[in-house]
Design a protein around this motif. Structure first.
Motif, PDB file in Angstrom:
ATOM      1  N   GLY A  98     -13.957  27.755  13.363  1.00  0.00           N
ATOM      2  CA  GLY A  98     -15.384  27.862  13.049  1.00  0.00           C
ATOM      3  C   GLY A  98     -15.713  27.348  11.665  1.00  0.00           C
ATOM      4  N   GLN A  99     -15.180  26.177  11.333  1.00  0.00           N
ATOM      5  CA  GLN A  99     -15.347  25.627   9.983  1.00  0.00           C
ATOM      6  C   GLN A  99     -16.036  24.266  10.014  1.00  0.00           C
ATOM      7  N   LYS A 100     -16.942  24.077   9.069  1.00  0.00           N
ATOM      8  CA  LYS A 100     -17.555  22.770   8.837  1.00  0.00           C
ATOM      9  C   LYS A 100     -16.666  22.008   7.860  1.00  0.00           C
ATOM     10  N   ILE A 101     -16.290  20.792   8.219  1.00  0.00           N
ATOM     11  CA  ILE A 101     -15.379  19.987   7.405  1.00  0.00           C
ATOM     12  C   ILE A 101     -16.111  18.748   6.890  1.00  0.00           C
ATOM     13  N   THR A 102     -16.077  18.559   5.585  1.00  0.00           N
ATOM     14  CA  THR A 102     -16.651  17.363   4.968  1.00  0.00           C
ATOM     15  C   THR A 102     -15.541  16.601   4.252  1.00  0.00           C
ATOM     16  N   ALA A 103     -15.447  15.309   4.541  1.00  0.00           N
ATOM     17  CA  ALA A 103     -14.416  14.473   3.918  1.00  0.00           C
ATOM     18  C   ALA A 103     -15.064  13.311   3.196  1.00  0.00           C
ATOM     19  N   TRP A 104     -14.423  12.897   2.100  1.00  0.00           N
ATOM     20  CA  TRP A 104     -14.833  11.700   1.365  1.00  0.00           C
ATOM     21  C   TRP A 104     -13.644  10.755   1.357  1.00  0.00           C
ATOM     22  N   PHE A 105     -13.815   9.559   1.948  1.00  0.00           N
ATOM     23  CA  PHE A 105     -12.691   8.639   2.118  1.00  0.00           C
ATOM     24  C   PHE A 105     -12.954   7.299   1.432  1.00  0.00           C
ATOM     25  N   ALA A 106     -11.857   6.665   0.981  1.00  0.00           N
ATOM     26  CA  ALA A 106     -11.925   5.380   0.279  1.00  0.00           C
ATOM     27  C   ALA A 106     -11.421   4.279   1.206  1.00  0.00           C
ATOM     28  N   ASP A 107     -12.311   3.385   1.617  1.00  0.00           N
ATOM     29  CA  ASP A 107     -11.887   2.343   2.552  1.00  0.00           C
ATOM     30  C   ASP A 107     -11.053   1.255   1.882  1.00  0.00           C
ATOM     31  N   ASN A 108     -11.011   1.231   0.546  1.00  0.00           N
ATOM     32  CA  ASN A 108     -10.122   0.280  -0.119  1.00  0.00           C
ATOM     33  C   ASN A 108      -8.721   0.860  -0.346  1.00  0.00           C
ATOM     34  N   LEU A 109      -8.470   2.042   0.200  1.00  0.00           N
ATOM     35  CA  LEU A 109      -7.115   2.570   0.395  1.00  0.00           C
ATOM     36  C   LEU A 109      -6.958   2.710   1.910  1.00  0.00           C
ATOM     37  N   PRO A 110      -6.678   1.600   2.609  1.00  0.00           N
ATOM     38  CA  PRO A 110      -6.755   1.565   4.076  1.00  0.00           C
ATOM     39  C   PRO A 110      -5.599   2.256   4.796  1.00  0.00           C
ATOM     40  N   MET A 114       0.866  -1.176   0.000  1.00  0.00           N
ATOM     41  CA  MET A 114       0.000   0.000   0.000  1.00  0.00           C
ATOM     42  C   MET A 114       0.900   1.222   0.000  1.00  0.00           C
ATOM     43  N   GLU A 115       1.303   1.644  -1.185  1.00  0.00           N
ATOM     44  CA  GLU A 115       2.307   2.706  -1.320  1.00  0.00           C
ATOM     45  C   GLU A 115       2.060   3.475  -2.611  1.00  0.00           C
ATOM     46  N   GLY A 116       2.246   4.789  -2.562  1.00  0.00           N
ATOM     47  CA  GLY A 116       2.053   5.573  -3.770  1.00  0.00           C
ATOM     48  C   GLY A 116       2.012   7.052  -3.502  1.00  0.00           C
ATOM     49  N   GLU A 117       1.431   7.786  -4.453  1.00  0.00           N
ATOM     50  CA  GLU A 117       1.310   9.239  -4.300  1.00  0.00           C
ATOM     51  C   GLU A 117      -0.008   9.703  -4.911  1.00  0.00           C
ATOM     52  N   ILE A 118      -0.537  10.747  -4.318  1.00  0.00           N
ATOM     53  CA  ILE A 118      -1.811  11.311  -4.755  1.00  0.00           C
ATOM     54  C   ILE A 118      -1.610  12.784  -5.081  1.00  0.00           C
ATOM     55  N   THR A 119      -2.056  13.184  -6.263  1.00  0.00           N
ATOM     56  CA  THR A 119      -2.048  14.601  -6.634  1.00  0.00           C
ATOM     57  C   THR A 119      -3.435  15.162  -6.380  1.00  0.00           C
ATOM     58  N   TYR A 120      -3.502  16.191  -5.553  1.00  0.00           N
ATOM     59  CA  TYR A 120      -4.765  16.861  -5.243  1.00  0.00           C
ATOM     60  C   TYR A 120      -4.810  18.228  -5.926  1.00  0.00           C
ATOM     61  N   MET A 126      -0.290   4.123  -7.604  1.00  0.00           N
ATOM     62  CA  MET A 126       0.215   3.118  -6.679  1.00  0.00           C
ATOM     63  C   MET A 126       1.601   2.703  -7.154  1.00  0.00           C
ATOM     64  N   LYS A 127       2.620   3.201  -6.468  1.00  0.00           N
ATOM     65  CA  LYS A 127       4.001   2.911  -6.864  1.00  0.00           C
ATOM     66  C   LYS A 127       4.919   3.183  -5.689  1.00  0.00           C
ATOM     67  N   LYS A 152       0.555  17.535  -3.108  1.00  0.00           N
ATOM     68  CA  LYS A 152       0.962  16.128  -3.222  1.00  0.00           C
ATOM     69  C   LYS A 152       0.923  15.442  -1.863  1.00  0.00           C
ATOM     70  N   LEU A 153       0.469  14.193  -1.882  1.00  0.00           N
ATOM     71  CA  LEU A 153       0.537  13.352  -0.696  1.00  0.00           C
ATOM     72  C   LEU A 153       1.232  12.047  -1.067  1.00  0.00           C
ATOM     73  N   TYR A 154       2.333  11.754  -0.373  1.00  0.00           N
ATOM     74  CA  TYR A 154       3.071  10.515  -0.568  1.00  0.00           C
ATOM     75  C   TYR A 154       2.760   9.607   0.618  1.00  0.00           C
ATOM     76  N   PHE A 155       2.514   8.341   0.371  1.00  0.00           N
ATOM     77  CA  PHE A 155       2.079   7.481   1.468  1.00  0.00           C
ATOM     78  C   PHE A 155       2.601   6.059   1.326  1.00  0.00           C
TER      79      PHE A 155
END
Length: 248
Positions: free
Chosen positions: A155-167, A23-29, A201-202, A68-71
Motif C-alpha cells: 500500500g505504498q506510493k512510489i516516486t522515482a527520479w531517473f537519469a536517462d544519461n546513465l542508461p 558504463m560502470e561505477g558505484e553510487i552511494t545513496y 564512474m570507475k 551502495k549500488l555497484y553497476f
C-alpha cells in the motif's frame, strides 16, 4: 581544407572515446527513514504496539544510513556499504539484504532476511508499471525525470527520479525498469527516501555477479509476494506492526 580534416579527426576521436567508455561505477545513496510518518499510517496498531514504538525510538524520528549500488552495463548489486572483506567476500553489519540484477539475462536474485529467515528470491525481473511524469530535477549532478508507481501489496506510493544519461534500467532497493538509473526513490511522500549523494564512474574492483553459493530458502516472485501479503494481512488482524519483520 586541412583545418577541416583535422577538426573532423578530432571529433571522430572524441566520439570513439565516449563510445569506448564503459558504463560502470558505484553510487552511494543516503537512505532516510521518518518513523513518525511511517507509524502514523498504521492505524490498525494497538496502544501496546504504539507504546513499544515510543520506547524504541523516543524522539529520534529521523534515521539515516548509507547504501551502495555497484553497476555495469549488464549487472547491478545493491546492499549496505562494504565494511570489511572476509575470505575474498563481503560482510554486512545488518540484516542480510543483497539485491542482484542481471539485466542481460533478465534475472533477479535477492537475498533478504525477513520473517525470521533468509530467503533467496530467484526469478525473472518483473518491473513495476511506471508512469513517467513531466517533471525534472537535478540529483548529484544529473538531470532526472520523475516516474511514479504503486506497491499494491504494501500500500505504498512510489516516486522515482531517473537519469536517462546513465542508461542502466536499475536503481536502489527493489526498483528498476526505467530507461535510466534511479537516483532518488521516495516511498509514501517521504516516509523513506533513498537519494544518490555520490556517483563514481570507475571499474568495479569486485565481481558484482551472484555468488555461486548462497545460504537461504529459494522462492519465486509469486511466493515472495504471497509471503508478504499473508504476513501483512495477519499482522493487521493481530494489530501488530508488520514491518518489524520485513523491510518497509
Amino acid at each position: 581544407m586541412k583545418s577541416l580534416v583535422v577538426t573532423l579527426l578530432l571529433l571522430s576521436t572524441a566520439c570513439l572515446s565516449v563510445s569506448a567508455q564503459k558504463m560502470e561505477g558505484e553510487i552511494t545513496y543516503e537512505k532516510t527513514y521518518h518513523w513518525t510518518r511511517i507509524y502514523s499510517r498504521l492505524t490498525f496498531l494497538s496502544n501496546e504496539e504504539k507504546d513499544r514504538m515510543k520506547m524504541t525510538w523516543g524522539k529520534n524520528d529521523e534515521y539515516k544510513k548509507d547504501m551502495k549500488l555497484y553497476f555495469n552495463e549488464n549487472k547491478t548489486f545493491y546492499s549496505y556499504p562494504q565494511n570489511q572483506e572476509n575470505d575474498g567476500g563481503w560482510s554486512w553489519n545488518e540484516k542480510d539484504f543483497r539485491i542482484y540484477r542481471d539485466q542481460q539475462n533478465e534475472k533477479r536474485t535477492d537475498v533478504i532476511e525477513m520473517l525470521g529467515k533468509t530467503y533467496i528470491v530467484e526469478d525473472s525481473i518483473q518491473s513495476p508499471k511506471w508512469k513517467v511524469m513531466n517533471k525534472i530535477k537535478e540529483i548529484a549532478g544529473y538531470m532526472c525525470m520523475m516516474a511514479v508507481t504503486e506497491d499494491t501489496i504494501k500500500g505504498q506510493k512510489i516516486t522515482a527520479w531517473f537519469a536517462d544519461n546513465l542508461p542502466v534500467p536499475a536503481g536502489p532497493e527493489l526498483y528498476g525498469g526505467l530507461p535510466g538509473m534511479i537516483l532518488e526513490l521516495d516511498v509514501n511522500d517521504g516516509d523513506i527516501t533513498v537519494t544518490a549523494k555520490k556517483i563514481e564512474m570507475k571499474a568495479n574492483k569486485e565481481d558484482i555477479g551472484v555468488p555461486k553459493k548462497l545460504k537461504g530458502k529459494k522462492i519465486t516472485n509469486r511466493q515472495y509476494d504471497q509471503l508478504l501479503s499473508t504476513h501483512i494481512r495477519d499482522s493487521i488482524k493481530a494489530h501488530r506492526n508488520p514491518f518489524w519483520a520485513l523491510p518497509y
